[in-house]
Design a protein around this motif. Sequence first.
Motif, short mmCIF file in Angstrom:
data_model
loop_
_atom_site.label_atom_id
_atom_site.label_comp_id
_atom_site.label_asym_id
_atom_site.label_seq_id
_atom_site.Cartn_x
_atom_site.Cartn_y
_atom_site.Cartn_z
N ALA A 1 0.83 -1.21 0.00
CA ALA A 1 0.00 0.00 0.00
C ALA A 1 0.86 1.25 0.00
N SER A 2 1.89 1.26 0.83
CA SER A 2 2.78 2.42 0.86
C SER A 2 3.53 2.55 -0.46
N GLY A 3 3.93 1.42 -1.04
CA GLY A 3 4.60 1.44 -2.33
C GLY A 3 3.70 1.93 -3.45
N PHE A 4 2.43 1.49 -3.46
CA PHE A 4 1.48 1.95 -4.47
C PHE A 4 1.30 3.47 -4.39
N LEU A 5 1.23 3.99 -3.18
CA LEU A 5 1.09 5.44 -3.03
C LEU A 5 2.32 6.16 -3.56
N GLU A 6 3.49 5.55 -3.36
CA GLU A 6 4.73 6.16 -3.85
C GLU A 6 4.75 6.17 -5.38
N ILE A 7 4.35 5.05 -5.99
CA ILE A 7 4.31 5.01 -7.46
C ILE A 7 3.34 6.08 -7.96
N ALA A 8 2.15 6.13 -7.35
CA ALA A 8 1.14 7.10 -7.78
C ALA A 8 1.68 8.52 -7.73
N SER A 9 2.49 8.81 -6.74
CA SER A 9 3.02 10.17 -6.59
C SER A 9 4.00 10.54 -7.68
N LEU A 10 4.49 9.54 -8.42
CA LEU A 10 5.51 9.79 -9.44
C LEU A 10 4.97 9.70 -10.86
N MET A 11 3.65 9.55 -11.02
CA MET A 11 3.07 9.29 -12.33
C MET A 11 2.12 10.40 -12.77
N ASP A 12 2.56 11.63 -12.65
CA ASP A 12 1.70 12.76 -13.02
C ASP A 12 1.31 12.74 -14.50
N GLY A 13 2.14 12.14 -15.34
CA GLY A 13 1.83 12.11 -16.77
C GLY A 13 0.82 11.06 -17.18
N GLU A 14 0.45 10.18 -16.25
CA GLU A 14 -0.52 9.11 -16.55
C GLU A 14 -1.61 9.12 -15.48
N PRO A 15 -2.54 10.05 -15.55
CA PRO A 15 -3.53 10.21 -14.48
C PRO A 15 -4.40 8.98 -14.22
N ALA A 16 -4.75 8.23 -15.27
CA ALA A 16 -5.60 7.05 -15.07
C ALA A 16 -4.86 5.99 -14.26
N ARG A 17 -3.60 5.74 -14.65
CA ARG A 17 -2.81 4.74 -13.93
C ARG A 17 -2.47 5.24 -12.53
N GLN A 18 -2.21 6.50 -12.40
CA GLN A 18 -1.94 7.10 -11.10
C GLN A 18 -3.12 6.86 -10.16
N GLN A 19 -4.33 7.09 -10.65
CA GLN A 19 -5.53 6.89 -9.84
C GLN A 19 -5.73 5.42 -9.50
N GLN A 20 -5.42 4.55 -10.44
CA GLN A 20 -5.56 3.11 -10.20
C GLN A 20 -4.68 2.66 -9.05
N TYR A 21 -3.42 3.10 -9.05
CA TYR A 21 -2.51 2.71 -7.98
C TYR A 21 -2.94 3.31 -6.64
N ALA A 22 -3.38 4.54 -6.66
CA ALA A 22 -3.86 5.17 -5.42
C ALA A 22 -5.08 4.44 -4.89
N ASP A 23 -5.97 4.04 -5.78
CA ASP A 23 -7.18 3.31 -5.37
C ASP A 23 -6.82 1.95 -4.77
N THR A 24 -5.84 1.27 -5.37
CA THR A 24 -5.42 -0.03 -4.83
C THR A 24 -4.85 0.14 -3.43
N ALA A 25 -4.04 1.17 -3.24
CA ALA A 25 -3.49 1.44 -1.90
C ALA A 25 -4.61 1.68 -0.90
N TRP A 26 -5.58 2.47 -1.30
CA TRP A 26 -6.68 2.79 -0.40
C TRP A 26 -7.46 1.54 -0.01
N ARG A 27 -7.72 0.66 -0.99
CA ARG A 27 -8.47 -0.57 -0.71
C ARG A 27 -7.71 -1.46 0.27
N LEU A 28 -6.41 -1.57 0.06
CA LEU A 28 -5.59 -2.39 0.97
C LEU A 28 -5.62 -1.82 2.38
N LEU A 29 -5.45 -0.51 2.51
CA LEU A 29 -5.42 0.11 3.83
C LEU A 29 -6.76 0.04 4.52
N ARG A 30 -7.82 0.25 3.77
CA ARG A 30 -9.15 0.19 4.37
C ARG A 30 -9.47 -1.23 4.85
#
Length: 387
Positions: free
Chosen positions: A302-331
């Motif tokens: 989850a922490s790694g997914f958030l880190e990847i998401a923070s580095l993918m400004d040029g790919e908003p869809a993929r960025q959101q996907q990784y952030a969503d996966t992190a959120w689901r794991l944490l929740r």
Amino acid sequence: MTEKTQYLQEEAAQMLQNVTVKTAYMCERNKNGIPYTVKDDGFYNNLDYMDENPDLGINWWTNGFFGGILWQMYVKTRDQSYLEMARVQEKKLDQCLELFEGIHHDAGFMWLLTAVADYKLTGWKEARIRGLHAATILAGRYNVNGKYIRAWNGPGGRDYGSVIIDSLMNMSLLHWAYEETGDPRFRAIAVSHTDTIANYFVREDGSVKHIVKFNPETGEAEGSLGGQGYGHGSAWSRGQAWALYGFTNAYRHTKQDSYLELACKTADYFQRNLRTGDAAPIDFCQPAEEQYEDNSAACIAASGFLEIASLMDGEPARQQQYADTAWRLLRRVYEKRCCLDCGRDELVLQCAVSYREREDGPHTLIYADYFYLEALLKLRQQALQIW
């Protein structure tokens, strides 16, 4: 901010508040020890002791994570007591530097989370020296024949050719040493080792091996081992989490595109192989009917997914996907695998050291608690950047 985003931020804030309240009690109870796993009575054990085996006791590889929790709590609260407790942890690890024999490739886990965190926050010269001392020892484990950093210290040279996926996370200590001193050998060794991991550990489908053995004299790869996973050729979930987070760190330090590609490749394997309800199995290849989980893997990932998401400004869809996966794991961890009883020490439940120890081994691990706290702090943009 959308209504949904506002709601999720409020939920994340409440989760973090409850977790930090619980963590505060745990920190106070353990401030004079070095915790690793919770005993049957609900309290952490203490690894602050000397053992005949130099790899155990004070030298155990997880002994920096409590210090990391204390520094993250200090950043969150600015309560001076956490700084003072963290300094105690940092000084305890001086014994490892003095003994030397028990230091292994996990020097990053031990000193990034203690001395380097201290130096980043306070500029304390003594902490800087500790961090550079540890980085120099880690660099000294580099095998020029195989272009890898040796994992362990087995007797009689038994482990001179052993390399494990966990080592990717420890490369951040060498990157920090390079950024701090400008000495190119630190970065060169980190990049060389990371390239070896990329070449020999990552499979075509994005899964990763846990252990690869090299001939230390010739540098030739001799084969892989199942390690802590289900078996040879399987995909140990915590190893997968180390890979996706470790390659992300490598990209952040070097801006080498191939590392971000590997981070995404290993992350994609992790997220598409989660079990029903976003559960992280101990191994993605364990039998489908087995319900064994490793929530330390879920927290690290989850922490790694958030880190990847923070580095993918040029790919908003993929960025959101990784952030969503992190959120689901944490929740999921919060709702189903989290103990908020302030009278007990454990936080993240149903962890596993390995598939073999799924029933008899420890089920609460200090690094699961660390990465869960780190990830929640990232959600709120309050985490100390340690890696």
